[in-house]
Design a protein around this motif. Structure first.
Motif, PDB file in Angstrom:
ATOM      1  N   HIS A 218       1.706  -3.013   4.493  1.00 48.89           N
ATOM      2  CA  HIS A 218       0.456  -3.760   4.745  1.00 48.89           C
ATOM      3  C   HIS A 218      -0.663  -2.850   5.257  1.00 48.89           C
ATOM      4  O   HIS A 218      -0.719  -1.696   4.907  1.00 48.89           O
TER       5      HIS A 218
ATOM      6  N   GLU B 285       2.298  -7.665  11.883  1.00 46.44           N
ATOM      7  CA  GLU B 285       3.331  -6.791  11.334  1.00 46.44           C
ATOM      8  C   GLU B 285       2.715  -5.432  10.991  1.00 46.44           C
ATOM      9  O   GLU B 285       3.311  -4.379  11.253  1.00 46.44           O
TER      10      GLU B 285
ATOM     11  N   HIS C 154       8.879  -2.367   7.222  1.00 47.53           N
ATOM     12  CA  HIS C 154       8.406  -3.750   7.259  1.00 47.53           C
ATOM     13  C   HIS C 154       9.124  -4.515   8.357  1.00 47.53           C
ATOM     14  O   HIS C 154      10.127  -4.043   8.895  1.00 47.53           O
ATOM     15  N   MET C 155       8.586  -5.680   8.661  1.00 47.72           N
ATOM     16  CA  MET C 155       9.312  -6.638   9.488  1.00 47.72           C
ATOM     17  C   MET C 155       9.280  -7.959   8.748  1.00 47.72           C
ATOM     18  O   MET C 155       8.399  -8.183   7.916  1.00 47.72           O
TER      19      MET C 155
HETATM   20 ZN   LIG Z   1       5.979  -6.696   5.252  1.00 49.20          ZN
END
Ligand SMILES: [Zn+2]
Length: 378
Positions: free
Chosen positions: A190, A204, A257-258
């Motif tokens: 992101h 995130e 990522h989360m």
């Molecule tokens: Zn993500």
């Protein structure tokens, strides 16, 4: 070269167009120097030596003469992968070194393409079709530009076992920075206008950027050259991220990522590496995905959701082993509390560092999960 039907053997003293063909083939293989004036159709001594050499390396009977068998082998040796379209022709099977090369690549990737005999038969077609289907290519059984591109992209990714360059001293722990010369790209997901999942004020995008910076600091202290794919206000496309890693000639690509889910029960750490789930995978990527996740789980107590093969473009378009780590669920109260804690993010970064160290260490020096600590603290 013309017809390969049975022929009078060519040998020392022979002259004519067939000899010129043979000499041209030997020249294109680098076995014969440029023609001297008037020698182009003459089976002279250099020609005989070149033929002997060719026969020897191809496992043919070495007699310095060109009969049917040697003639055919010379014709086949001219082809390299990409020179022509390859497909199954039951009437006149295509033969050549390009076919052998294709068969070897398919076998390496885990597809049953028959014996690597340089003849495009039914088994080769079946293997190629399976490969094309798995990789989302047009499954037409023809090896053309699209299939070749896919095979080349997989070039460095699918290598057997751990990289050979890992063979260093077993006394790594005392030897200072161990990752000198390693180039690692860390990719925080992101960014910019795309926040990813959000928890109150925190996104995130910000959390994975913070985590990436911590990983960067630790890896750099261990001697690696580290690049991040983005800054705070940028949101590169997937293609920009993978191109960046390819251009950086990275040895390893780590995307962060989360997760979040409407169900509050979902929690834990998952890792993803390049693979189709049917035998084709990046063995180095799989190993790193496994190490990183297990180090994280061991150090944070988060739930282990396992490692999974995926053919995502992020993993597919990068030429080096690449892994995506999903470091917990922002929607789960316990995971969230951990991930919002800067100290815990430091622990996750240390877990990733330990996994990188272990990936690039000789097997006999590999410490148990959760125990490896870099000598100099970051
Ligand atoms: Zn993500």
């Amino acid at each position: 070269m013309g017809s390969e039907s049975s022929m009078e053997p060519l040998g020392p003293g022979s002259r004519g167009p067939a000899v010129a063909d043979v000499r041209a083939a030997l020249r294109s293989l680098g076995l014969l120097g440029p023609d001297a004036d008037g020698a182009e159709d003459h089976y002279d001594q250099p020609t005989e030596l070149a033929v002997r050499h060719f026969q020897q390396v191809r496992g043919l009977s070495v007699d310095g003469r060109v009969g049917t068998e040697t003639y055919r082998a010379l014709s086949e040796a001219r082809w390299s992968l990409g020179d022509r379209l390859l497909h199954h022709d039951p009437e006149r099977p295509i033969r050549g070194d390009d076919v052998t090369n294709l068969q070897e690549r398919l076998l390496e990737l885990g597809y049953d393409a028959g014996r690597a005999d340089g003849i495009f038969g039914r088994e080769t077609e079946v293997g190629l079709l399976a490969f094309q289907r798995d990789y989302g290519l047009t499954a037409d059984g023809t090896c053309g530009p699209g299939t070749l591109r896919a095979l080349r992209q997989l070039g460095r990714k699918v290598t057997g076992g751990r990289p050979q360059l890992l063979r260093q001293s077993a006394s790594f722990v005392d030897s200072g920075p161990h990752l000198i010369g390693r180039r690692i790209v860390v990719d925080p997901g992101h960014g910019g206008p795309d926040p990813g999942f959000t928890v109150g004020e925190t996104t995130e995008a910000d959390l994975v950027l913070d985590l990436a910076s911590r990983i960067e600091g630790r890896l750099a202290a261990a001697g690696a050259t580290v690049y991040l794919t983005r800054g705070r206000d940028q949101n590169p496309t997937l293609e920009e991220r993978t191109t960046f890693a390819n251009d950086a000639r990275a040895d390893l690509f780590i995307s962060l990522h989360m997760d979040a889910q409407s169900s509050q029960h979902a929690r834990g750490v998952a890792s993803y590496y390049y693979g189709t789930g049917s035998g084709t995978s990046s063995t180095v990527g799989e190993r790193f995905a496994d190490l990183a996740r297990r180090e994280m789980v061991a150090r944070t107590g988060m739930l282990d959701l396992g490692g999974h093969p995926k053919t995502w473009d992020l993993l597919r378009m990068t030429r080096m082993p690449s892994v995506r780590l999903d470091c917990g669920y922002l929607s789960h109260p316990v995971d969230r509390q951990l991930l919002l804690d800067a100290k815990l993010r430091g622990t996750v970064a240390s877990a990733v560092l330990a996994a990188v160290q272990r990936l690039f260490l000789p097997a006999d020096a590999d410490p148990p999960t959760g125990t490896f600590v870099l000598p100099q603290k970051v």
